[in-house]
Write an enzyme that holds these catalytic residues in place. Sequence first.
Site, PDB file in Angstrom:
ATOM      1  N   ASP A  75       0.832  -1.206   0.000  1.00  0.00           N
ATOM      2  CA  ASP A  75       0.000   0.000   0.000  1.00  0.00           C
ATOM      3  C   ASP A  75       0.865   1.254   0.000  1.00  0.00           C
ATOM      4  O   ASP A  75       2.005   1.255   0.475  1.00  0.00           O
ATOM      5  CB  ASP A  75      -0.971   0.011   1.183  1.00  0.00           C
ATOM      6  CG  ASP A  75      -0.281  -0.032   2.539  1.00  0.00           C
ATOM      7  OD1 ASP A  75       0.753  -0.723   2.665  1.00  0.00           O
ATOM      8  OD2 ASP A  75      -0.766   0.631   3.481  1.00  0.00           O
ATOM      9  N   GLU A 141       0.045  -0.882   5.956  1.00  0.00           N
ATOM     10  CA  GLU A 141       1.126  -0.280   6.736  1.00  0.00           C
ATOM     11  C   GLU A 141       0.956   1.223   6.825  1.00  0.00           C
ATOM     12  O   GLU A 141       1.231   1.833   7.857  1.00  0.00           O
ATOM     13  CB  GLU A 141       2.487  -0.618   6.118  1.00  0.00           C
ATOM     14  CG  GLU A 141       3.677  -0.369   7.044  1.00  0.00           C
ATOM     15  CD  GLU A 141       4.212   1.069   6.997  1.00  0.00           C
ATOM     16  OE1 GLU A 141       5.003   1.433   7.882  1.00  0.00           O
ATOM     17  OE2 GLU A 141       3.848   1.821   6.066  1.00  0.00           O
TER      18      GLU A 141
END
Length: 383
Positions: A75, A141
Amino acid sequence: MTAPADLSPTLQLACDLIRRPSVTPVDADCQTVMMQRLGDAGFKLEPMRIEDVDNFWATHGTTDGPVLCFAGHTDVVPTGPLQNWQNDPFDALIDEHGMLCGRGAADMKGSLAAMLVAAERFVADHPDHKGSVAFLITSDEEGPAHHGTKAVVERLAARNERLDWCIVGEPSSTTLVGDVVKNGRRGSLGATLTVRGKQGHVAYPHLAKNPIHLAAPALAELAAEHWDHGNDFFPPTSFQISNLNAGTGATNVIPGDLVAVFNFRFSTESTVEGLQQRVADILDRHELDWHVDWALSGLPFLTEPGALLDAVSSSIKSVTGRETKASTSGGTSDGRFIATLGTQVVELGPVNATIHQVNERILASDLDVLTEIYYQTLVKLLA
């Protein structure tokens, strides 16, 4: 210019990943690409979708030896205003200066490509290597980080999965690739403090209790406090107030309460319980009517010189000719979750000068250097 087909395997994969708009927690099939490649290389694959988050755990090798894990996230943070970018943030362009431009180039799709290509090459060159090579990849994250690495680590711990060493691909470098590695991180302890007073008219202060006046001396003492002296690996613990709110918006009303939000970035010289008690002692000393909601984001961790740090440092030296510096500076990373397993954790990735900015970019050739560093580390530890 766009990335040509004759780029190195690492750069080809990095461009492929960058072109997938995986704004947290969306994975945009980045992990599908990675798992396909790892599966073709002989890795055992275990997808772990937890709530709305895609994760996977992959291993190659045996269970009777040490485990070296590569950890990272697919991500990326939002792009910000598109008009401020020199090119589409998901085009993965390499410009005339040799810079790979795009969201995630540094943080951290470049690292993902480098570690995957290094692992492919290693298991091909050393099919009967010692122990296991592993991957722990998440798409959570940059967001809340509740259902990503933290949740996967909990599952691995529950089944007593071995994890000796871990390289997290966070962009650790400052000027040149490999000039800095992170061998630890400070802990992060947040708090929301409410100080209660009594609302009233500013012309009749004797009928009210002003929480701003009451809290100000205590907040000043908290800000001036020396929490610890740090140590050889960590700077002294820091205390910062990030938000301070009180008042109704009217100019003639004494507010009924004050809310202060603050954060500790703390070293291994302090504990959560110790910091909480010292805050309570200061607030009580000022005779406040108070309440604190605490939020622990992560404990401090440290990897002292040993097998992993030695292998990474010597690999950087052999590939680049440079000595690396081990540092614990910066914010938190997913390494804090992995370290709870007793794992030696080191963060090593590209130059971090443009992370989370518009026009995020790195020197494209740095990814091939990073790939070689990862490969040499694998050889030193598992060949």
